[in-house]
Scaffold this active site. Structure first.
Site, PDB file in Angstrom:
ATOM      1  N   HIS A   1       0.589  -0.327 -10.334  1.00 43.38           N
ATOM      2  CA  HIS A   1      -0.303  -1.158  -9.510  1.00 43.38           C
ATOM      3  C   HIS A   1      -0.681  -2.447 -10.248  1.00 43.38           C
ATOM      4  O   HIS A   1      -1.868  -2.753 -10.431  1.00 43.38           O
ATOM      5  CB  HIS A   1      -1.563  -0.382  -9.116  1.00 43.38           C
ATOM      6  CG  HIS A   1      -2.205  -0.921  -7.863  1.00 43.38           C
ATOM      7  ND1 HIS A   1      -2.841  -0.129  -6.949  1.00 43.38           N
ATOM      8  CD2 HIS A   1      -2.293  -2.194  -7.368  1.00 43.38           C
ATOM      9  CE1 HIS A   1      -3.301  -0.867  -5.953  1.00 43.38           C
ATOM     10  NE2 HIS A   1      -2.971  -2.130  -6.186  1.00 43.38           N
TER      11      HIS A   1
ATOM     12  N   ARG B   1       0.849  -1.183   0.000  1.00 42.31           N
ATOM     13  CA  ARG B   1       0.000   0.000   0.000  1.00 42.31           C
ATOM     14  C   ARG B   1       0.887   1.236   0.000  1.00 42.31           C
ATOM     15  O   ARG B   1       1.897   1.282   0.712  1.00 42.31           O
ATOM     16  CB  ARG B   1      -0.931   0.018   1.225  1.00 42.31           C
ATOM     17  CG  ARG B   1      -2.054  -1.010   1.152  1.00 42.31           C
ATOM     18  CD  ARG B   1      -3.064  -0.638   0.086  1.00 42.31           C
ATOM     19  NE  ARG B   1      -4.167  -1.577  -0.046  1.00 42.31           N
ATOM     20  CZ  ARG B   1      -4.217  -2.553  -0.924  1.00 42.31           C
ATOM     21  NH1 ARG B   1      -3.180  -2.785  -1.734  1.00 42.31           N
ATOM     22  NH2 ARG B   1      -5.276  -3.326  -1.013  1.00 42.31           N
TER      23      ARG B   1
END
Length: 314
Positions: free
Chosen positions: A277, A229
């Site tokens: 991502h 994250r």
């Protein structure tokens, strides 16, 4: 198992419907679940909610007979704070996501371990006979020993890296060199590491986990890999540590703001690699089987897989 037809609401961003409709229908049928899968069920008729943030649903209160919310994503930090969500919540852990994460982490760890960037960039006719260390000589620390973190830690250990795993709660894994836990042992886990992998959940306790103080603990010039994250890292502290040479390279797959703004300094930094991502994408075929199994379990009165602990945040 309940033999009645169940109504499943697909409450995820609209563009995902075409990707998931057929794989979910097939997986439910293979699991023996007679289901009506739709984006338009009336709230009072819904038995299960397949959910991802960014879709049409933000209020979970008008679902009187729903048995649970099944997330399409591994991370649930954007779901847990929703005060209207009082149903059981299951996060996504599936074989495709796990394998993708292993491949990203191992690939980039080996890239830095072997010095591949230097060989690619220095095609200048100079013969530099500089062999890399063996994996056994390069300590690695993986922060986070959940499903994904442990899988990556074991994959790196299988290649010969001495891997220290750290988690918030005690865990024992004989395949790792060390398993440490608790805030008080985080410094020990980081100290001297040459590669650090971030795979902890994002909670109030782990936000800015890698701040200036902790970035100073691994070996000078260490490599930081973050497929977890974005907010696990203090961006300003990381840029300062890159500037000082304490961090030799940062390969980052996740960011506080996504897509990463074009003017963000990470893009232009010579010792930062940005990947968009992609480390662990949820694949419809494998994720659908997890969703179907949880519906089957719930209808049969069995415990759900991968239930989220609301207090812990994951």
């Amino acid at each position: 198992m309940s033999t009645g037809r169940v109504n499943i609401l697909f409450a995820a961003p609209a563009h995902l419907w075409d990707q998931y409709r057929d794989p979910l229908a097939q997986a439910l049928a293979e699991a023996g679940v007679l289901a009506d899968l739709s984006r338009d069920h009336a709230p009072e008729a819904v038995d299960w909610i397949v959910y991802a943030p960014g879709g049409p649903l933000s209020d979970f209160s008008p679902f009187p007979r729903a048995k649970g919310v099944l997330s399409l994503w591994a991370g649930v930090e954007r779901i847990v704070p929703n005060a209207t969500l009082r149903l059981p919540l299951a996060r996504m852990v599936d074989e495709g996501l796990r394998q993708g994460m292993i491949e990203w982490v191992v690939g980039h760890a080996l890239r830095h371990h072997l010095g591949m960037d230097a060989h690619i960039l220095r095609q200048d006719g100079v013969w530099r006979h500089e062999a890399p260390k063996l994996a056994s000589e390069r300590p690695v620390t993986v922060l986070g020993l959940g499903e994904l973190g442990l899988a990556c830690a074991l994959a790196l250990a299988a290649l010969g890296f001495p891997v220290t795993g750290w988690s918030r709660r005690p865990k024992a894994e004989p395949g790792l060199a060390r398993c440490l836990s608790g805030r008080e042992l985080l410094q020990d886990a980081l100290r001297g590491a040459e590669i650090v992998v971030l795979l902890t959940p994002l909670t109030s306790d782990t936000e800015n986990l890698m701040d200036a103080e902790r970035l100073a603990l691994p070996a000078r010039g260490f490599v930081l890999l973050n497929p977890g994250r974005g907010a696990l890292i203090d961006d300003g502290a990381l840029l300062a540590a890159l500037g000082s040479g304490q961090v030799g390279h940062a390969t980052l797959d996740v960011f506080r703001q996504e897509p990463l703004p074009p003017d963000h300094p990470f893009w232009a930094h010579p010792r930062v690699t940005v990947t968009p991502h992609i480390a662990a994408e949820t694949r419809p075929a494998t994720a659908s089987r997890v969703i179907a199994e949880n519906v089957r379990r719930g209808q049969a009165g069995e415990p759900l897989l991968y239930l989220v602990d609301r207090k812990a945040g994951y």
